[in-house]
Every structure is written in structure tokens, then in C-alpha cells.
Design an enzyme around this catalytic site. Structure first.
Site, PDB file in Angstrom:
ATOM      1  N   PHE A 118       0.881  -1.385  -0.114  1.00  0.00           N
ATOM      2  CA  PHE A 118       0.135   0.033  -0.083  1.00  0.00           C
ATOM      3  C   PHE A 118       0.872   1.115   0.051  1.00  0.00           C
ATOM      4  O   PHE A 118       2.178   1.326   0.351  1.00  0.00           O
ATOM      5  CB  PHE A 118      -0.859  -0.143   1.267  1.00  0.00           C
ATOM      6  CG  PHE A 118      -2.311   0.029   0.714  1.00  0.00           C
ATOM      7  CD1 PHE A 118      -2.918  -1.043  -0.162  1.00  0.00           C
ATOM      8  CD2 PHE A 118      -3.429   0.761   1.555  1.00  0.00           C
ATOM      9  CE1 PHE A 118      -4.115  -1.030  -0.210  1.00  0.00           C
ATOM     10  CE2 PHE A 118      -4.532   0.962   1.201  1.00  0.00           C
ATOM     11  CZ  PHE A 118      -5.155  -0.070   0.361  1.00  0.00           C
ATOM     12  N   GLN A 232      -7.776  14.783   3.496  1.00  0.00           N
ATOM     13  CA  GLN A 232      -7.262  14.163   2.777  1.00  0.00           C
ATOM     14  C   GLN A 232      -7.913  13.649   1.178  1.00  0.00           C
ATOM     15  O   GLN A 232      -9.219  13.726   1.390  1.00  0.00           O
ATOM     16  CB  GLN A 232      -7.055  12.552   3.179  1.00  0.00           C
ATOM     17  CG  GLN A 232      -6.343  11.597   2.127  1.00  0.00           C
ATOM     18  CD  GLN A 232      -5.776  10.374   2.884  1.00  0.00           C
ATOM     19  OE1 GLN A 232      -6.495   9.342   3.071  1.00  0.00           O
ATOM     20  NE2 GLN A 232      -4.449  10.103   3.072  1.00  0.00           N
ATOM     21  N   HIS A 234      -8.377  11.606  -1.800  1.00  0.00           N
ATOM     22  CA  HIS A 234      -7.856  10.273  -2.451  1.00  0.00           C
ATOM     23  C   HIS A 234      -7.524  10.416  -3.802  1.00  0.00           C
ATOM     24  O   HIS A 234      -8.057  10.849  -4.527  1.00  0.00           O
ATOM     25  CB  HIS A 234      -9.089   9.347  -2.243  1.00  0.00           C
ATOM     26  CG  HIS A 234      -8.629   7.812  -2.354  1.00  0.00           C
ATOM     27  ND1 HIS A 234      -8.102   7.217  -3.523  1.00  0.00           N
ATOM     28  CD2 HIS A 234      -8.337   7.000  -1.444  1.00  0.00           C
ATOM     29  CE1 HIS A 234      -7.843   5.921  -3.321  1.00  0.00           C
ATOM     30  NE2 HIS A 234      -7.889   5.741  -2.003  1.00  0.00           N
ATOM     31  N   LEU A 244     -14.856   5.838  -4.410  1.00  0.00           N
ATOM     32  CA  LEU A 244     -13.619   5.242  -4.300  1.00  0.00           C
ATOM     33  C   LEU A 244     -13.266   4.277  -5.076  1.00  0.00           C
ATOM     34  O   LEU A 244     -14.093   3.170  -5.192  1.00  0.00           O
ATOM     35  CB  LEU A 244     -13.584   4.952  -2.786  1.00  0.00           C
ATOM     36  CG  LEU A 244     -12.414   4.318  -2.219  1.00  0.00           C
ATOM     37  CD1 LEU A 244     -11.323   5.320  -2.460  1.00  0.00           C
ATOM     38  CD2 LEU A 244     -12.456   3.966  -0.808  1.00  0.00           C
ATOM     39  N   GLU A 247      -6.981   2.063  -3.347  1.00  0.00           N
ATOM     40  CA  GLU A 247      -5.307   2.325  -3.322  1.00  0.00           C
ATOM     41  C   GLU A 247      -5.035   0.752  -3.723  1.00  0.00           C
ATOM     42  O   GLU A 247      -3.938   0.551  -4.186  1.00  0.00           O
ATOM     43  CB  GLU A 247      -4.996   2.789  -1.954  1.00  0.00           C
ATOM     44  CG  GLU A 247      -3.428   2.959  -2.115  1.00  0.00           C
ATOM     45  CD  GLU A 247      -2.998   3.905  -1.258  1.00  0.00           C
ATOM     46  OE1 GLU A 247      -3.739   4.840  -0.643  1.00  0.00           O
ATOM     47  OE2 GLU A 247      -1.985   3.581  -0.424  1.00  0.00           O
ATOM     48  N   ARG A 278      -0.883   9.365  -0.213  1.00  0.00           N
ATOM     49  CA  ARG A 278      -1.796   9.589  -0.953  1.00  0.00           C
ATOM     50  C   ARG A 278      -1.892  11.073  -1.184  1.00  0.00           C
ATOM     51  O   ARG A 278      -2.323  11.706  -2.118  1.00  0.00           O
ATOM     52  CB  ARG A 278      -3.283   9.435  -0.203  1.00  0.00           C
ATOM     53  CG  ARG A 278      -3.575   8.139  -0.176  1.00  0.00           C
ATOM     54  CD  ARG A 278      -4.852   7.853   0.691  1.00  0.00           C
ATOM     55  NE  ARG A 278      -5.111   6.288   0.617  1.00  0.00           N
ATOM     56  CZ  ARG A 278      -6.192   5.788   1.061  1.00  0.00           C
ATOM     57  NH1 ARG A 278      -6.797   6.462   2.034  1.00  0.00           N
ATOM     58  NH2 ARG A 278      -6.318   4.621   1.127  1.00  0.00           N
ATOM     59  N   HIS A 344     -11.662  12.656   0.804  1.00  0.00           N
ATOM     60  CA  HIS A 344     -11.618  11.286   1.190  1.00  0.00           C
ATOM     61  C   HIS A 344     -11.856  11.292   2.754  1.00  0.00           C
ATOM     62  O   HIS A 344     -12.477  10.107   3.092  1.00  0.00           O
ATOM     63  CB  HIS A 344     -10.528  10.346   0.488  1.00  0.00           C
ATOM     64  CG  HIS A 344     -10.464   8.917   1.010  1.00  0.00           C
ATOM     65  ND1 HIS A 344     -11.837   8.212   0.611  1.00  0.00           N
ATOM     66  CD2 HIS A 344      -9.606   8.043   1.645  1.00  0.00           C
ATOM     67  CE1 HIS A 344     -11.640   6.940   1.185  1.00  0.00           C
ATOM     68  NE2 HIS A 344     -10.409   6.809   1.643  1.00  0.00           N
ATOM     69  N   ARG A 379      -2.976  10.611   6.302  1.00  0.00           N
ATOM     70  CA  ARG A 379      -3.016   9.232   6.662  1.00  0.00           C
ATOM     71  C   ARG A 379      -2.645   8.614   5.526  1.00  0.00           C
ATOM     72  O   ARG A 379      -2.819   8.805   4.355  1.00  0.00           O
ATOM     73  CB  ARG A 379      -4.507   9.156   6.700  1.00  0.00           C
ATOM     74  CG  ARG A 379      -5.040   7.689   7.201  1.00  0.00           C
ATOM     75  CD  ARG A 379      -6.364   7.393   7.672  1.00  0.00           C
ATOM     76  NE  ARG A 379      -7.256   7.686   6.521  1.00  0.00           N
ATOM     77  CZ  ARG A 379      -7.540   6.691   5.593  1.00  0.00           C
ATOM     78  NH1 ARG A 379      -6.895   5.521   5.803  1.00  0.00           N
ATOM     79  NH2 ARG A 379      -8.382   7.046   4.672  1.00  0.00           N
TER      80      ARG A 379
END
Lengths: 569, 120, 239
Positions: A118, A232, A234, A244, A247, A278, A344, A379
Site C-alpha cells: 500500500f 485527505q 484520495h 472510491l 489504493e 496519498r 476522502h 493518513r
């Protein structure tokens, strides 16, 4: 009036985990939720949950310390390092617990929980169940709460948190959506777990109920909101709906492609490529778009999965495929997916300590609505599911402990009654007015203002103009009127109530962003390009003034483990 | 939530399982019937000829099997259909009792009809 | 600007309690889902309309409705893909009504909770995760995707005839746990569905398969449970 020792507001992962912990400690706990718990927004999480289990062949020497470092570096050093350390250490037992509770994680051939790479992580440590990890975890926790015997008040919309004469939280007032009407709940303690404030933006990946209203209730009850300027974006939201695209799609090897057909991430993060954190990936996409290299010069780029092949897409990313087919009309096996960075996650939230305690005795918070802070300024993907479980559990335990230390029980009945009367009067006042501001016009103006003025790139003048607009909206919101006065399932009322809280939450984001004269993590200013550790390695606190405006304050960041350094990926 | 669902459920695996078993037995009985009557030739159809056939051990076994299978399968089938039309609680108990009475009567009648061949 | 006409089921227990139909015209630019259309109506045309919503991305199961004669998730249904006009929007058929497009899901969830939808484990857990082969995990692929939207339940004629039949969704979840290699429930769950309010009420009509917006197969799961009940009750084989 209904009495429970502990009221948990919100039935997502954090709320469920808190309630289970309290119930198993012998506490009389109940969950109040706007939707059936298994419908909560936690279920929309896709890619996975981080834990240094070292199951992946490439992560044999992974440890919680390395997970902590990645989290802190990802946060641009704004995370409280002791909290991040705690979360990464708790990650291992809580993951095994979820497995024991029946979560259907995907498996490696040897039968262990599967992990994938990730963004921003040094090792593949994101445990997953296909691309529906949140859905699986949410059902697992809902089911465990059923097993533990936690009562659900489903479709109860909480409108007020009540404090007694000593300032302790002593209950809530809620609207029973299906039966109609308000009801008072008396309690010794309250846990708020109502999720993020994504819907203050018009381009959010979040569920429609993620309005930030829960956080605004705590804010009104006197708890400051922390670090609200960190929002954040995304990198990969679907173009038309902002839904969404996990990721995990990039973790499995997906490419980001610009209008010139190149993998542009090579310019911005040559080592990590598409798996940069991100904030960096979203900024890179946005820069490409602003410089005219979107697809056909338009405001989107492609997420290309075609080279992964049908089998891998069907096995690892079936949900992504369904979503792109249903919502964008694109089958990722044959075509690239058009994506755009979308709001996000709310890194900030109700100011809490590591056990969910707030400044108000008896009031706890956990999950996205809270800010411990473990995410700091940005994050990492896979850390939000982890946060909900770890701090949900800790706040449930802390609330139980708080209850056992109480000398006097069932206090504050009068205050709950007063609040109930106030809510009824407020509703009556709203329905009596037959003319005024249109709540949906105000809502649209607010969400557009947030998108346009407090987006990926921020600048003094633009933000000042945005803040002025929001302040005007904060006045107008008091003149809104209801068009429907029925008691049963009155959406008009719920969405109007929400709006007042949303504007106040949006104001904290705006004021914090304007105030912070540096670029850090997701907060990137074109007029202050660099991070300023000398002046700004601090949390922002927003206290509510009586008129709903925020008054800003600061709080030190807990350092000690890792010295801040430049972030490179 | 109505409380009935939380009551212990009625009718376990046996009625359902026996419905399947008796279905197989019916197939067996029908096959024997068709094969014996239409394929195998027993010569002239006289009372004695048929009587001998009915009195043989194989036929007594098959016919009794068939009798029990038909009665159970038919009545349990009727019961399953009627259950979908709101037979619950005491109505259901009455239905079950009535079907048992009919079933016992049918089997008794079958045995009575067979009696001469059994005692012969 | 294209327009879509919605014909919406209205019911308000506080007014006259009659069911009626109301038409609305919704303009849109490029794309419009039925859920977006409902929000447009609620915000601009009639504030009194009620419907359920949450994720708007087909994972929460809130907005299952009966749209143009089929069970669909309103958020996942684009008006461009609907052939008939006006677009008829009804609540889940044969469910008790709360208001407009909102039906009462109390029984549905009570039945779901009744089948003990959780892992039961008697032996000691290992220190780490319980091992499970990818093949065993794949047996759960189908039921774990269930979003509890209620479409199958509303579509099942056996539910229409018997209020207390557990219905396809609850039984699909019973299968999800009975088929899980980690579960050790034995009789504890078996006795909740091994009866004529449970699996034996299913007559394999397969409306549930047709109705499921996630393309799951509750009928197949129920057939598996019947087989499992025979194996367990009659032959005493548990796994």
C-alpha cells in the site's frame, strides 16, 4: 426517558468495537445509529487494514516499529508518536481478534491472512479481504455485537449531547426516525463514533451520512476540534460520482496515466511510483491536470489495470470492476478507468487522548470523527480501519473504567429533559417559519466553497474569500425553514439539522487552513511551499464561540521517537 | 418482531428427508408396476394367475412399500402445500392430526384389501 | 438538458394513510442515478418525500427499491439504462410500510439476528490467525458479499405466505457460517434453521436469485443447508 450506562453514538467500526468492549466488561451499553450498523460508512473501505503480521514473503522482517515509522513519516511528522506507536503495536492482536471473530480475510496458499503493498508503506503489510475489507470487517463487528447482546437503536438520529451541572456528559437527545419524535437518553458516559466530515465537500468519496454532524455535537458540547485543516484527497475517485477506487488497485500494480500516455508518477516519486502516499499522489495528479496533461486536456487521468489481466482483477479487485461498470460504464479489464482526486478523509476531529477521552468528563470519541492524532497531516492507506478498531476498543475500555469510578449514578435527568424540550422547541420554530433561506441552496454553496477554496492546493486570498463565504453562510443558516413538518422519517428535518453542524465544522477547516502558514502533508499552500517545523510542528485546536465561529489555539505534538526529516518516496 | 419466529421451529429434517426417500420409492414402485404389467408376460389374465402374483413375497413387499410411500408422500405433500396458506399454531396441529387420521385410515384400508393375499 | 420523469409511490401514515402515486420531472446533465433523482426531488420539488440512503456506492444496502418492476439499488441504477418512462419507483413490495419508499425492516433484521450470524468457537484459539486454505475461503465468496438490502426477502413467495419464515437472506448468512471451516456451532445454529420456519419452507422458487442486486444465490445456499442438516441429523457427520 431511556437509561443506559453507556451510550455509543454511531454504529460503524469504532462504535461497534467500543460497544463490544464495554459490553464484555459488564457495562449496560447501547448503540444509537442513523442506519442499521451493518450499513455504516466503514463498509465502504476497500483496500485493507495495516498490521505488521509479516505474512507476506517480502515482509518477513516487518515489525510494529517499522509500521510506526511509516505512519509518522506519512503524517509529515504531525502525528503524536506515542499514539502511533500504540496503534501499530495494538494492530497485531486486533487483527488476529478480527480473524477469530470470523472476518473472511483473503488467504495466502499456506492459509495465513493475505497482505498487499500500500502507499507510503515500506513493506506489504495491508491485510485484505478482496477489495471489500471494510465491508467484511463491518459485518464481522456487527455480528459480534449481536453475539455480545448489544442493543441497537437503529435509525435514531442524535441531535444533542447533554452535560449535567458538573459538566459531565450525562446523555443525549435523539430523533426516532421510524416512529417519529424526540426521546431523551440518560447515560453515565457517551462515546461518539460518527465518522468523518467528507460531505462538507461536494467532491467526496464518503457516504451521504458522513456529514461531520457527530463531531459538531461534541464541538457544541465544548470539546475543541483538532487539526481540521488536514483533509485527505484520495488520488482515485471515479470521475462522475467520486466513488472510491481503492489504493489496492495500485497496490496490485495499477498504473496512473496522463493525457500523453505516460506514467507521470516517475516525475514525482521515482522510487514509490504509484504507491507514494496519498497527499503526494493526489498533488501529482492535480499538477498534471492543471498543467493541461489531463486526458484530452480535461480534468481527469486514467487508472489503468488492463495489464493485470482478467484473472487477477476478478480475484483481487472484483468490487472495483463492478463499481466501474455500474457507475462509469467502463470495464477495467478492457478499458482504463477515468479518475480524479476526491475528498476522502478528515484527519482532524474531536480532540482526544490515546483512550478516547475528551476534555469533557464522560465524553469519549473514536474513529474518523476523533483526532488522537495518529494520522497527523496525512493518513496512510490502510490505517483508518486500523484506527477505528484500535481506538474504538480503547475508548470502550476507558469508558467502562470511567463508569466503575463513578460515585453517583443516574444524574442529569433534569438536563436531559431540558434539552428534549429545547429540541422540540427548535423543531417547532423551524416548522412555524414558512419562508426563509433554502437549506439546500446553503448546503450546495457550502460544499462548493469547500471544494473550490480549500482543495488540494491552497492560497491565502482564495482561502480568505472562502472563509468569508462560510461566515456569511453561518449567519444565513439560522434563517432556514422546513418544508415538511411530519414526524415520521422526516428527511427535510434531518438534513436541515445536519447542515447547521456541517457549516460549523467547515468553518474550523477553513480557519485552520488559513491560519497555518506552511505546507505539510495534505495541506499544501502555493504561497508557503515548505514545511515549517520551527513554527508549525503543532496541532491546531478550534474552540467554538457562542456564535459558531471557531477560536483557534495550539497544542504541542508528541515527538520523541523519530526526528522530523524531509519526506522522500 | 412477532414472537413466533423465536419459538422453537416445527418439523425438523425427517419429514423433508422422508419426502425425498418416498419419492425414490415411488419411482421404484412405478417402474416395477410398468415393467411387470406391460413388459413381462404372465400368460392368461385369470383370477388365480393374478392372485399368485399378488401373493408372492416380492409383491407383498413392493406393494406394502408402495402403500406406505404413497400415503406418506401424498399427505405430506398436501401438508406442505397447505402450510404455505397460513396453517400455523393450533390450526397447524389440527391439520397434522387430520392428516395422520387420514393416513392411518388409508393404510388400514390398504391392509384390509391385501388381507386375503397375506393370509393365503 | 434531458429530463427524467419519476412516478413515485407515496404513503404518509400521518396524513390519510392512503397509498398514491405522484409524478416529478427531474432535469439532469450527463448522468443521473435514481437516488440522485430522489435527492433532487427532496431538495427542490417536495420536501416531504422519504427514502433510505447511505453509501451511494452499492455497498450499504440501504436504498433497495422496486424500480420499473425490478429489484434494484437506487444508487446503482442510472436512468439512462432504464427503458420505460416514467420511471416507477416503489418500496420493496410486500413489506410493511413506514413512509413513501421506506419499509419496515424490523422483522428482516430480527430473523437475521435469530440465526446466530457469528462464528461460534469452543476450542482454544491459536495464538495467531486460524489457518484457512484459499479454497475453503472461496466457499464463502458468495454469501460474504451480502449487503442485507432485503430484496430477496421481499421477493420470496414463501415469505409472503408465512410471516415467520426466516427467508433467503438470513439463511444465506446461516450458510456463510455453517460453511466456514472456523465455525464450531454444531447444533446451536442448526436448530434455528433446521425446521419448517427455516430451510424446509424454501420451495426453490429462485425469486431471490433473480432479485439479488449483488447477483448472489441464496437458493443454492439453502439447498446446501438442507443437505448439511441430513448429513448432521441423520448420519451424524458434522464437517
Amino acid at each position: 426517558m431511556i437509561y443506559h450506562e453507556l451510550i455509543v453514538v454511531g454504529g460503524g467500526l469504532a462504535g461497534l468495537r467500543a460497544a463490544i468492549e464495554a459490553k464484555r466488561a459488564g457495562v449496560d451499553v447501547a448503540i444509537l445509529s442513523q442506519v442499521y450498523p451493518a450499513r455504516s460508512h466503514s463498509g465502504a473501505a476497500q483496500g485493507g487494514i495495516n498490521s505488521a503480521l509479516a505474512n507476506h514473503p517480502d515482509s518477513a522482517d516487518d515489525t510494529p516499529e517499522k509500521h510506526t515509522f511509516d505512519t509518522v513519516k506519512g503524517s509529515d511528522y504531525l502525528a503524536d508518536q506515542d499514539a502511533a506507536k500504540q496503534m501499530c503495536e495494538d494492530a497485531i492482536p486486533i487483527l488476529y481478534q478480527m480473524e477469530h471473530w470470523g472476518c473472511p480475510f483473503s488467504r495466502f496458499d499456506d492459509g495465513r491472512i493475505a497482505q498487499r503493498p500500500f502507499g507510503g508503506a515500506g513493506y506489504p503489510r495491508t491485510c485484505y479481504g478482496a477489495d471489500k475489507t471494510g465491508h467484511y470487517l463491518l459485518h464481522t463487528c456487527t455480528n459480534e455485537a449481536i453475539k455480545a447482546g448489544v442493543p441497537f437503536y437503529t435509525e435514531w438520529f442524535v441531535t444533542d449531547i447533554v452535560r449535567d451541572a458538573d459538566g459531565r456528559a450525562c446523555g443525549v437527545v435523539a430523533y426516532d426516525m421510524t416512529a417519529g419524535g424526540f426521546e431523551g437518553f440518560q447515560a453515565e458516559a457517551v462515546v461518539i463514533a460518527t465518522g468523518g466530515a467528507g460531505r462538507t465537500y461536494s467532491n467526496s468519496t464518503n457516504a451521504i451520512i458522513s456529514t461531520g454532524f457527530g463531531a459538531s455535537l461534541a464541538y457544541r458540547a465544548g470539546v475543541p476540534l483538532k487539526d481540521m485543516e488536514f483533509i485527505q484527497f484520495h488520488p482515485t475517485g471515479l470521475l462522475t460520482t467520486n466513488i472510491l477506487m481503492t489504493e489496492g488497485a495500485r497496490g496490485e500494480g495499477g498504473y496512473l496515466i496522463n493525457g500523453e500516455g505516460e506514467r507521470f508518477m516517475a516525475k514525482y516519486a521515482p522510487k514509490a511510483m504509484e504507491l507514494a502516499p496519498r497527499d503526494i499522489t493526489s498533488r501529482s495528479i492535480w499538477t498534471e491536470i492543471l498543467e493541461g496533461r489531463g486526458i484530452d486536456g480535461k480534468q481527469f487521468v486514467y487508472l489503468d489495470l488492463r495489464h493485470l489481466g482478467r484473472d487477477k482483477i476478478m480475484e483481487r479487485l472484483p468490487g472495483i470492476r463492478d463499481l466501474s461498470i455500474h457507475f462509469e460504464g467502463v470495464d477495467p479489464i478492457d478499458e482504463p478507468i477515468p479518475i480524479v482526486p476526491s475528498q476522502h478523509y478528515t484527519m482532524g476531529g474531536i480532540d482526544t487522548d490515546m483512550d478516547g477521552r475528551t476534555e469533557v468528563p464522560g465524553l469519549f470519541a473514536a474513529g474518523e470523527c476523533a483526532c488522537v492524532s495518529v494520522h497527523g497531516a496525512n493518513r496512510l492507506g490502510g490505517n483508518s480501519l486500523l484506527e477505528t478498531l484500535v481506538f474504538g476498543r480503547r475508548s470502550g475500555a476507558a469508558a467502562s473504567e470511567y463508569l466503575s469510578g463513578l460515585a453517583q449514578h443516574q444524574r442529569g435527568a433534569a438536563e436531559v429533559e431540558q434539552s428534549l424540550t429545547r429540541m422540540d422547541e427548535k423543531l417547532a420554530a423551524l416548522t412555524l417559519r414558512s419562508d426563509g433561506e433554502d437549506p439546500y441552496a446553503v448546503r450546495t454553496e457550502m460544499t462548493e466553497t469547500m471544494k473550490e477554496h480549500f482543495g488540494i492546493y491552497r492560497e491565502e486570498q482564495i482561502m480568505q474569500a472562502g472563509l468569508d463565504k462560510l461566515l456569511a453562510l453561518n449567519e444565513r443558516v439560522h434563517n432556514i425553514y422546513l418544508r415538511h413538518s411530519g414526524r415520521v422519517f422526516n428527511l427535510d428535518m434531518i438534513r436541515t439539522y445536519e447542515l447547521q453542524g456541517m457549516v460549523e465544522v467547515a468553518l474550523t477547516t477553513a480557519a485552520g487552513a488559513l491560519n497555518r502558514t506552511e505546507s505539510r502533508g495534505s495541506h499544501s499552500r502555493t504561497d508557503y511551499l515548505t514545511r515549517d517545523d520551527e513554527n508549525w510542528l503543532v496541532h491546531t485546536l478550534a474552540h467554538r464561540e457562542p456564535d459558531g465561529r471557531p477560536k483557534l489555539d495550539q497544542k504541542p505534538v508528541a515527538l520523541g521517537l523519530y526526528e522530523p526529516q524531509e519526506r522522500k518516496y | 418482531m412477532r414472537q413466533e419466529v423465536l419459538r422453537k421451529g416445527e418439523g425438523g429434517v425427517w419429514p423433508w428427508f422422508l419426502q425425498r426417500i418416498t419419492a425414490v420409492l415411488l419411482l421404484y414402485g412405478l417402474t416395477v408396476h410398468l415393467v411387470v404389467l406391460h413388459v413381462l408376460n404372465i400368460g392368461r389374465l385369470t383370477f388365480d394367475n393374478i392372485g399368485d402374483r399378488l401373493g408372492s413375497g416380492f409383491f407383498i413387499f413392493t406393494d406394502f412399500l408402495l402403500l406406505f410411500a404413497v400415503v406418506f408422500h401424498g399427505l405430506n405433500g398436501v401438508r406442505m402445500v397447505l402450510l404455505d396458506y397460513g396453517f400455523a399454531g393450533s390450526k397447524r396441529t389440527a391439520l397434522d392430526a387430520a392428516l395422520v387420521v387420514i393416513g392411518v385410515a388409508a393404510i388400514a384400508y390398504g391392509i384390509w384389501a391385501f388381507w386375503p393375499w397375506l393370509t393365503d | 438538458m434531458p429530463e427524467a420523469t419519476f412516478r413515485i409511490h407515496r404513503y404518509d401514515p400521518e396524513r390519510d394513510g392512503d397509498r398514491r402515486w405522484q409524478e416529478f420531472t427531474v432535469p439532469y446533465e450527463n448522468s443521473l442515478t435514481v437516488l440522485e433523482g430522489l435527492f433532487y426531488i427532496q431538495e427542490n420539488l417536495d420536501g416531504s418525500i422519504s427514502f433510505r440512503y447511505c453509501c451511494r456506492a452499492a455497498v450499504c444496502g440501504s436504498c433497495a427499491m422496486y424500480i420499473n418492476g425490478r429489484y434494484r439499488l437506487a444508487c446503482q441504477t442510472n436512468v439512462k439504462n432504464l427503458e420505460d418512462a416514467p420511471i416507477t419507483v416503489e418500496p420493496l413490495p410486500r413489506m410493511p410500510l413506514v413512509k413513501d419508499l421506506v419499509c419496515d425492516m424490523t422483522d428482516f433484521f430480527a430473523k437475521y439476528e435469530y440465526i446466530k450470524p457469528y462464528i461460534m468457537h469452543e476450542s482454544q484459539y491459536p495464538e495467531k490467525e486460524t489457518l484457512q486454505s484459499p479454497e475453503d475461503r472461496h466457499k464463502l465468496d458468495n454469501p460474504v458479499d451480502c449487503i442485507l438490502c432485503g430484496s430477496c426477502y421481499s421477493s420470496c413467495p414463501s415469505v409472503w405466505g408465512e410471516d415467520n419464515y426466516l427467508g433467503p437472506a438470513a439463511l444465506l448468512w446461516a450458510y456463510r457460517f455453517e460453511a466456514d471451516t472456523r465455525d464450531e456451532a454444531r447444533k446451536a445454529r442448526l436448530s434455528s434453521f433446521d425446521n419448517e420456519r427455516g430451510v424446509y419452507r424454501c420451495h426453490t422458487i429462485t425469486n431471490c436469485v433473480e432479485a439479488c442486486p449483488k447477483e448472489l444465490n441464496p437458493t443454492e445456499a439453502i439447498q446446501w443447508l438442507k443437505g448439511a442438516a441430513v448429513r448432521r441429523r441423520i448420519f451424524g457427520r458434522w464437517k
